[in-house]
Design a protein around this motif. Structure first.
Motif, mmCIF file in Angstrom:
data_model
loop_
_atom_site.group_PDB
_atom_site.id
_atom_site.type_symbol
_atom_site.label_atom_id
_atom_site.label_comp_id
_atom_site.label_asym_id
_atom_site.label_seq_id
_atom_site.Cartn_x
_atom_site.Cartn_y
_atom_site.Cartn_z
ATOM 1 N N TYR A 1 68.405 13.197 24.274
ATOM 2 C CA TYR A 1 67.694 14.456 24.032
ATOM 3 C C TYR A 1 66.324 14.442 24.702
ATOM 4 O O TYR A 1 65.896 15.447 25.277
ATOM 5 C CB TYR A 1 67.530 14.713 22.529
ATOM 6 N N MET A 2 65.629 13.309 24.645
ATOM 7 C CA MET A 2 64.312 13.221 25.287
ATOM 8 C C MET A 2 64.424 13.441 26.797
ATOM 9 O O MET A 2 63.564 14.082 27.400
ATOM 10 C CB MET A 2 63.649 11.881 24.986
ATOM 11 N N ARG A 3 65.489 12.916 27.414
ATOM 12 C CA ARG A 3 65.681 13.124 28.854
ATOM 13 C C ARG A 3 65.955 14.593 29.181
ATOM 14 O O ARG A 3 65.686 15.045 30.284
ATOM 15 C CB ARG A 3 66.813 12.238 29.370
ATOM 16 N N GLU A 4 66.498 15.337 28.214
ATOM 17 C CA GLU A 4 66.773 16.765 28.409
ATOM 18 C C GLU A 4 65.516 17.618 28.298
ATOM 19 O O GLU A 4 65.509 18.772 28.734
ATOM 20 C CB GLU A 4 67.791 17.261 27.376
ATOM 21 N N MET A 5 64.474 17.085 27.699
ATOM 22 C CA MET A 5 63.243 17.862 27.509
ATOM 23 C C MET A 5 62.619 18.223 28.854
ATOM 24 O O MET A 5 62.750 17.492 29.827
ATOM 25 C CB MET A 5 62.238 17.080 26.666
ATOM 26 N N ARG A 6 61.951 19.365 28.870
ATOM 27 C CA ARG A 6 61.277 19.863 30.069
ATOM 28 C C ARG A 6 59.866 20.312 29.712
ATOM 29 O O ARG A 6 59.586 20.677 28.564
ATOM 30 C CB ARG A 6 62.030 21.048 30.679
ATOM 31 N N LYS A 7 59.020 20.330 30.714
ATOM 32 C CA LYS A 7 57.650 20.807 30.533
ATOM 33 C C LYS A 7 57.690 22.210 29.914
ATOM 34 O O LYS A 7 58.448 23.071 30.360
ATOM 35 C CB LYS A 7 56.933 20.852 31.889
ATOM 36 N N GLY A 8 56.891 22.394 28.865
ATOM 37 C CA GLY A 8 56.817 23.686 28.199
ATOM 38 C C GLY A 8 57.713 23.813 26.975
ATOM 39 O O GLY A 8 57.553 24.747 26.195
ATOM 40 N N ASP A 9 58.671 22.889 26.800
ATOM 41 C CA ASP A 9 59.520 22.946 25.614
ATOM 42 C C ASP A 9 58.650 22.898 24.359
ATOM 43 O O ASP A 9 57.623 22.223 24.324
ATOM 44 C CB ASP A 9 60.514 21.782 25.583
ATOM 45 N N HIS B 1 53.864 20.846 22.161
ATOM 46 C CA HIS B 1 54.696 21.230 23.302
ATOM 47 C C HIS B 1 54.733 20.081 24.302
ATOM 48 O O HIS B 1 53.864 19.203 24.305
ATOM 49 C CB HIS B 1 54.225 22.531 23.951
ATOM 50 N N VAL B 2 55.766 20.101 25.136
ATOM 51 C CA VAL B 2 55.973 19.040 26.115
ATOM 52 C C VAL B 2 55.100 19.297 27.340
ATOM 53 O O VAL B 2 55.131 20.386 27.919
ATOM 54 C CB VAL B 2 57.467 18.954 26.526
ATOM 55 N N LEU B 3 54.340 18.280 27.737
ATOM 56 C CA LEU B 3 53.523 18.360 28.952
ATOM 57 C C LEU B 3 54.283 17.838 30.168
ATOM 58 O O LEU B 3 54.194 18.397 31.256
ATOM 59 C CB LEU B 3 52.241 17.545 28.783
ATOM 60 N N SER B 4 55.015 16.733 29.976
ATOM 61 C CA SER B 4 55.775 16.146 31.079
ATOM 62 C C SER B 4 56.838 15.206 30.527
ATOM 63 O O SER B 4 56.742 14.742 29.386
ATOM 64 C CB SER B 4 54.850 15.380 32.031
ATOM 65 N N VAL B 5 57.838 14.939 31.371
ATOM 66 C CA VAL B 5 58.904 14.009 31.014
ATOM 67 C C VAL B 5 59.099 13.053 32.182
ATOM 68 O O VAL B 5 59.315 13.479 33.313
ATOM 69 C CB VAL B 5 60.235 14.740 30.722
#
Length: 161
Positions: free
Chosen positions: A37-45, A63-67
């Motif tokens: 799931y973490m690998r599926e995350m994208r910036k802005g999620d 919110h997600v800044l980067s992956v």
């Protein structure tokens, strides 16, 4: 844009710690499914931060800044704090909601990263699941769904006869 619930042990790293840090790397996840799931995350999620342990409640947003998934065994997700939930939502209230009936949050309790639907995300943010916010209707709906699910095998057997 996806929505996720991420769990944290408040005595190790709490939502307040994230607010103070403003930005932090989210790592240390051991579960294969959670890492996927973490690998599926994208910036802005969008994220809901959930405290485990004695608290067991959704407490804030981020919110997600980067992956960085260059190392598939240790994906690093950088997140930024958002706002504290005005009405933190207890696990007991989440369990009573039909919105979460099929959620991995309830089906796989030890999973530390859980995808959320838009409806689940909005319900957590709005506080409408909180017992103190009048979830009597949610409880009645849940009871009806539970009764219907309990009767389904009986109805199916009667139809076969």
């Amino acid at each position: 844009m996806a929505r996720w619930l991420v769990k944290s042990e408040p005595d190790v790293f709490s939502y307040d710690d994230l607010v103070r840090a403003k930005r932090e790397g989210w790592d240390g996840i051991r579960s294969y499914q959670a890492r996927n799931y973490m690998r599926e995350m994208r910036k802005g999620d969008k994220l809901v931060i959930y405290h485990t342990g004695d608290e067991r409640r959704a407490v804030g947003t981020a919110h997600v800044l980067s992956v960085d998934a260059t190392d598939p065994k240790v994906p690093l997700v950088k997140i930024a704090s958002g706002k504290a939930l005005p009405h933190p939502v207890a696990l007991s209230d989440i369990k009573q909601s039909v919105l979460f009936i099929d959620s991995p949050l309830l089906r796989i309790g030890r999973l530390s990263v859980v995808p959320l639907t838009d409806t689940q995300y909005q319900a957590l943010l709005s506080g409408e699941l909180c017992t103190s916010k009048g979830s009597a209707m949610t409880k009645r709906i849940w009871m009806c769904v539970s009764l219907a699910l309990a009767l389904m095998p009986t109805v199916a057997l009667a139809a076969q006869a």
